[in-house]
Design a protein around this motif. Structure first.
Motif, short mmCIF file in Angstrom:
data_model
loop_
_atom_site.label_atom_id
_atom_site.label_comp_id
_atom_site.label_asym_id
_atom_site.label_seq_id
_atom_site.Cartn_x
_atom_site.Cartn_y
_atom_site.Cartn_z
N GLN A 1 0.81 -1.22 0.00
CA GLN A 1 0.00 0.00 0.00
C GLN A 1 0.85 1.27 0.00
O GLN A 1 0.46 2.28 -0.59
N THR A 2 2.00 1.22 0.66
CA THR A 2 2.88 2.40 0.68
C THR A 2 3.43 2.69 -0.70
O THR A 2 3.44 3.84 -1.17
N GLU A 3 3.89 1.63 -1.39
CA GLU A 3 4.42 1.77 -2.75
C GLU A 3 3.32 2.27 -3.69
O GLU A 3 3.53 3.18 -4.49
N LEU A 4 2.14 1.66 -3.55
CA LEU A 4 1.02 2.01 -4.42
C LEU A 4 0.58 3.45 -4.22
O LEU A 4 0.35 4.19 -5.19
N GLN A 5 0.49 3.87 -2.96
CA GLN A 5 0.05 5.24 -2.68
C GLN A 5 1.06 6.24 -3.20
O GLN A 5 0.69 7.32 -3.68
N SER A 6 2.34 5.89 -3.14
CA SER A 6 3.39 6.77 -3.67
C SER A 6 3.22 6.99 -5.17
O SER A 6 3.37 8.11 -5.67
N VAL A 7 2.89 5.92 -5.89
CA VAL A 7 2.67 6.00 -7.33
C VAL A 7 1.47 6.89 -7.63
O VAL A 7 1.52 7.79 -8.48
N ILE A 8 0.37 6.65 -6.91
CA ILE A 8 -0.86 7.41 -7.16
C ILE A 8 -0.68 8.89 -6.81
O ILE A 8 -1.15 9.78 -7.53
N ASP A 9 0.02 9.16 -5.70
CA ASP A 9 0.29 10.55 -5.31
C ASP A 9 1.05 11.29 -6.40
O ASP A 9 0.78 12.47 -6.68
N LYS A 10 2.01 10.61 -7.01
CA LYS A 10 2.79 11.23 -8.08
C LYS A 10 1.92 11.51 -9.31
O LYS A 10 2.02 12.58 -9.93
N LEU A 11 1.04 10.57 -9.64
CA LEU A 11 0.14 10.76 -10.79
C LEU A 11 -0.80 11.94 -10.55
O LEU A 11 -1.07 12.73 -11.46
N VAL A 12 -1.30 12.05 -9.31
CA VAL A 12 -2.19 13.16 -8.97
C VAL A 12 -1.43 14.49 -9.02
O VAL A 12 -1.94 15.49 -9.53
N LYS A 13 -0.20 14.48 -8.52
CA LYS A 13 0.63 15.69 -8.55
C LYS A 13 0.88 16.13 -9.99
O LYS A 13 0.80 17.33 -10.31
N ASP A 14 1.16 15.16 -10.85
CA ASP A 14 1.40 15.47 -12.27
C ASP A 14 0.15 16.00 -12.95
O ASP A 14 0.23 16.70 -13.97
N ALA A 15 -1.02 15.67 -12.39
CA ALA A 15 -2.29 16.13 -12.96
C ALA A 15 -2.62 17.57 -12.55
O ALA A 15 -3.65 18.12 -12.97
#
Length: 286
Positions: free
Chosen positions: A248-262
């Motif tokens: 979950q930590t790895e996954l949330q890190s990926v999603i946070d980056k995608l949201v930031k890029d958006a």
């Protein structure tokens, strides 16, 4: 799945009531002490779960824009959950409808695709994982409640039916959808002693008879022992990749980056304050 569904219910509730945030006085509940309006309900939901609900809605938008999930993929995962979750899933479907559940499955599959696309595994990761397998064996099992059922499974195995297929059909625990795969198990792992004793007595490829434990009856298969690193490297890389994608930590890190890029911009001042506080907490804990 359950956590996603609960979060989604909250998000849907806030979204449905957001149209009423302009001072809607429609009464949703009456008491002798006073009435509860839609505006009261919306404000309470926003104050208590607004950041979480908004976060999930934004994530859904971002993932849906970047990745594709087919109806076939959703239906396949739904059928897997119907088997593994049983009445628990049926209750959720009765409460919210099958379309709602399918939307949450779609969200889950989108997250998996994002993880697969963004989480990388290095040779050092694989070697570290390999080193940690010393003294462990790779096991699969079929867990059933009654000895009679275990004996029935044993007979089918002796007739040549595939272990993985029977695990999916009979097993009552969460490994069923993976063909009974338990992963790598050590003698010192926190598992039933009788189970461990029977498992470590097996030869590679051998299948046990019914083994009783506190959970029921197991049919155990010893899949493999740790071999040479180079021989196992490709297979172990897949295992590490899967573990990282489910972290979950790895996954949330990926999603946070995608949201930031958006380039997220929160227009509601109260929600923005909540989101900023959440992001600050996340940054300080990472």
């Amino acid at each position: 799945m359950k956590k996603i569904a609960i979060a989604a219910i909250t998000a849907t509730s806030v979204l449905a009531l957001s149209a009423c945030s302009g001072g809607d006085s429609e009464v949703v509940a009456e008491t002798k002490a006073g009435n509860i309006t839609k505006e009261d309900l919306y404000q309470t939901l926003k104050d208590n779960a607004g950041a979480d609900a908004l976060n999930m809605l934004v994530q859904q938008k971002v993932l849906d824009d970047k990745y594709d999930v087919s109806d076939k993929e959703i239906d396949k995962k739904l059928n897997e959950y119907k088997k593994s979750m049983g009445d628990q899933l049926n209750q959720l479907i009765d409460q919210k409808g099958e379309d709602f559940v399918k939307e949450q499955i779609k969200y889950e599959l989108l997250m998996q695709k994002a993880a697969k696309d963004n989480i990388k595994v290095t040779d050092d990761d694989v070697k570290e994982y390999y080193d940690g397998l010393k003294g462990k064996i790779h096991l699969s099992h079929i867990l059933v409640k009654e000895k009679k059922t275990a004996e029935e499974v044993e007979k089918k195995l002796k007739k040549g039916e595939k272990f993985e297929d029977l695990a999916k059909e009979y097993s009552t625990d969460g490994t069923a959808e993976k063909g009974g795969d338990l992963g790598w198990v050590g003698k010192d792992d926190n598992m039933d002693k009788d189970f461990v004793k029977a498992a470590f007595a097996l030869k590679t490829g051998e299948i046990s008879g019914p083994v009783k434990s506190q959970f029921g009856y197991h049919i155990i298969k010893k899949d493999e022992e740790r071999g040479k690193y180079e021989d196992m490297k490709k297979e172990l890389k897949k295992e590490v990749q899967e573990q990282k994608q489910n972290d979950q930590t790895e996954l949330q890190s990926v999603i946070d980056k995608l949201v930031k890029d958006a380039d997220l911009k929160v227009k509601d001042k109260e929600l923005k304050k909540q989101v900023d506080q959440r992001q600050a907490q996340t940054s300080s804990s990472s």
